[in-house]
Scaffold this motif. Sequence first.
Motif, PDB file in Angstrom:
ATOM      1  N   ASP A  48       0.974  -0.850   0.055  1.00  0.00           N
ATOM      2  CA  ASP A  48       0.190   0.089   0.111  1.00  0.00           C
ATOM      3  C   ASP A  48       1.132   0.928   0.186  1.00  0.00           C
ATOM      4  O   ASP A  48       1.371   1.192   1.199  1.00  0.00           O
ATOM      5  N   GLY A  49       0.643   1.748  -1.417  1.00  0.00           N
ATOM      6  CA  GLY A  49       2.119   3.249  -1.282  1.00  0.00           C
ATOM      7  C   GLY A  49       1.257   4.169  -0.280  1.00  0.00           C
ATOM      8  O   GLY A  49       2.435   5.185  -0.293  1.00  0.00           O
ATOM      9  N   ALA A  50       0.422   4.175   0.103  1.00  0.00           N
ATOM     10  CA  ALA A  50       0.121   5.342   0.712  1.00  0.00           C
ATOM     11  C   ALA A  50       0.368   5.889   1.919  1.00  0.00           C
ATOM     12  O   ALA A  50       1.195   6.606   2.936  1.00  0.00           O
ATOM     13  N   ASN A  51       0.932   4.059   2.922  1.00  0.00           N
ATOM     14  CA  ASN A  51       1.531   4.313   4.176  1.00  0.00           C
ATOM     15  C   ASN A  51       2.713   3.035   3.795  1.00  0.00           C
ATOM     16  O   ASN A  51       3.412   3.592   4.542  1.00  0.00           O
ATOM     17  N   GLY A  52       3.100   2.411   2.899  1.00  0.00           N
ATOM     18  CA  GLY A  52       4.167   2.164   2.599  1.00  0.00           C
ATOM     19  C   GLY A  52       4.440   0.763   4.129  1.00  0.00           C
ATOM     20  O   GLY A  52       5.599   0.486   3.661  1.00  0.00           O
ATOM     21  N   LYS A  53       3.257   1.100   4.651  1.00  0.00           N
ATOM     22  CA  LYS A  53       3.992  -0.442   5.784  1.00  0.00           C
ATOM     23  C   LYS A  53       2.230  -2.194   5.797  1.00  0.00           C
ATOM     24  O   LYS A  53       2.898  -2.742   6.562  1.00  0.00           O
ATOM     25  N   SER A  54       2.062  -1.704   4.516  1.00  0.00           N
ATOM     26  CA  SER A  54       0.474  -2.146   4.727  1.00  0.00           C
ATOM     27  C   SER A  54       0.902  -2.977   3.087  1.00  0.00           C
ATOM     28  O   SER A  54       1.512  -2.998   2.742  1.00  0.00           O
ATOM     29  N   PRO A  64     -14.712  -8.156  -9.401  1.00  0.00           N
ATOM     30  CA  PRO A  64     -15.179  -9.852  -9.554  1.00  0.00           C
ATOM     31  C   PRO A  64     -13.977 -10.731  -9.319  1.00  0.00           C
ATOM     32  O   PRO A  64     -12.728 -10.566  -9.217  1.00  0.00           O
ATOM     33  N   PRO A  65     -14.214 -11.694  -9.128  1.00  0.00           N
ATOM     34  CA  PRO A  65     -13.473 -12.598  -8.618  1.00  0.00           C
ATOM     35  C   PRO A  65     -12.160 -12.655  -9.581  1.00  0.00           C
ATOM     36  O   PRO A  65     -12.623 -13.153 -10.460  1.00  0.00           O
ATOM     37  N   LEU A  66     -11.373 -13.135  -9.058  1.00  0.00           N
ATOM     38  CA  LEU A  66     -10.114 -12.455  -9.876  1.00  0.00           C
ATOM     39  C   LEU A  66      -8.799 -14.123  -9.664  1.00  0.00           C
ATOM     40  O   LEU A  66      -8.932 -14.007  -8.795  1.00  0.00           O
ATOM     41  N   TYR A  67      -8.309 -14.175 -10.439  1.00  0.00           N
ATOM     42  CA  TYR A  67      -7.478 -15.098 -10.079  1.00  0.00           C
ATOM     43  C   TYR A  67      -5.971 -14.472 -11.491  1.00  0.00           C
ATOM     44  O   TYR A  67      -6.444 -14.612 -12.455  1.00  0.00           O
ATOM     45  N   GLY A  68      -4.545 -14.377 -11.037  1.00  0.00           N
ATOM     46  CA  GLY A  68      -4.056 -14.850 -12.209  1.00  0.00           C
ATOM     47  C   GLY A  68      -4.130 -13.438 -12.700  1.00  0.00           C
ATOM     48  O   GLY A  68      -3.163 -12.768 -13.948  1.00  0.00           O
ATOM     49  N   ALA A  69      -4.617 -12.384 -12.138  1.00  0.00           N
ATOM     50  CA  ALA A  69      -4.399 -11.234 -12.436  1.00  0.00           C
ATOM     51  C   ALA A  69      -3.575 -10.295 -11.650  1.00  0.00           C
ATOM     52  O   ALA A  69      -2.459 -10.946 -10.948  1.00  0.00           O
ATOM     53  N   SER A  70      -2.879  -9.295 -12.021  1.00  0.00           N
ATOM     54  CA  SER A  70      -2.147  -7.686 -10.957  1.00  0.00           C
ATOM     55  C   SER A  70      -2.438  -7.080 -11.069  1.00  0.00           C
ATOM     56  O   SER A  70      -3.767  -6.287 -11.223  1.00  0.00           O
ATOM     57  N   PHE A  71      -1.807  -5.762  -9.936  1.00  0.00           N
ATOM     58  CA  PHE A  71      -2.256  -4.960  -9.560  1.00  0.00           C
ATOM     59  C   PHE A  71      -1.405  -3.644  -9.440  1.00  0.00           C
ATOM     60  O   PHE A  71      -0.670  -4.884  -8.446  1.00  0.00           O
ATOM     61  N   THR A  72      -1.734  -3.096  -8.801  1.00  0.00           N
ATOM     62  CA  THR A  72       0.085  -2.393  -8.430  1.00  0.00           C
ATOM     63  C   THR A  72      -0.823  -0.700  -7.686  1.00  0.00           C
ATOM     64  O   THR A  72      -2.358  -0.315  -7.631  1.00  0.00           O
ATOM     65  N   TYR A  73      -0.199  -0.162  -6.664  1.00  0.00           N
ATOM     66  CA  TYR A  73      -0.938   1.113  -6.096  1.00  0.00           C
ATOM     67  C   TYR A  73      -0.172   2.446  -7.148  1.00  0.00           C
ATOM     68  O   TYR A  73       0.369   2.747  -7.844  1.00  0.00           O
ATOM     69  N   ASP A  74      -1.774   2.744  -6.870  1.00  0.00           N
ATOM     70  CA  ASP A  74      -1.395   4.099  -8.148  1.00  0.00           C
ATOM     71  C   ASP A  74      -1.389   5.095  -6.861  1.00  0.00           C
ATOM     72  O   ASP A  74      -2.506   5.751  -6.801  1.00  0.00           O
ATOM     73  N   ARG A  75      -0.459   6.266  -6.647  1.00  0.00           N
ATOM     74  CA  ARG A  75      -1.059   7.509  -6.678  1.00  0.00           C
ATOM     75  C   ARG A  75      -1.327   8.587  -6.754  1.00  0.00           C
ATOM     76  O   ARG A  75      -2.006   9.585  -6.369  1.00  0.00           O
ATOM     77  N   ALA A  76      -1.977   8.355  -8.598  1.00  0.00           N
ATOM     78  CA  ALA A  76      -3.371   9.317  -9.041  1.00  0.00           C
ATOM     79  C   ALA A  76      -3.992   8.910  -8.314  1.00  0.00           C
ATOM     80  O   ALA A  76      -4.808  10.484  -8.471  1.00  0.00           O
ATOM     81  N   VAL A  77      -4.022   8.499  -8.107  1.00  0.00           N
ATOM     82  CA  VAL A  77      -5.914   7.798  -7.692  1.00  0.00           C
ATOM     83  C   VAL A  77      -5.858   7.926  -6.244  1.00  0.00           C
ATOM     84  O   VAL A  77      -6.889   8.295  -5.604  1.00  0.00           O
TER      85      VAL A  77
END
Length: 83
Positions: free
Chosen positions: A29-35, A69-82
């Motif tokens: 979690d880029g907002a706090n960098g600790k989670s 929706p339920p997903l597996y094998g996908a990816s995501f990342t923290y977005d500072r702009a959002v």
Amino acid sequence: MPPVLITPKSEASIAEAPTRRDSHNNSSDGANGKSLVLFGGRGPLGVSDETWIFDGHTWKQATPKTSPPPLYGASFTYDRAVH
């Protein structure tokens, strides 16, 4: 971004934790960098749409206003702009 420090299993709270799963998605979690944020994956109950947050000591299931929706094998990342 500093690394997320994970407490050894013997010290982590497992009273509430995600079920065992594979092909899940996780990011710090880029907002706090600790989670660590975990989403989805495939487990004993099928494909999950759960979101979990680990603070280095305990897991907590999150209840976001919107979620994919339920997903597996996908990816995501923290977005500072959002955030």
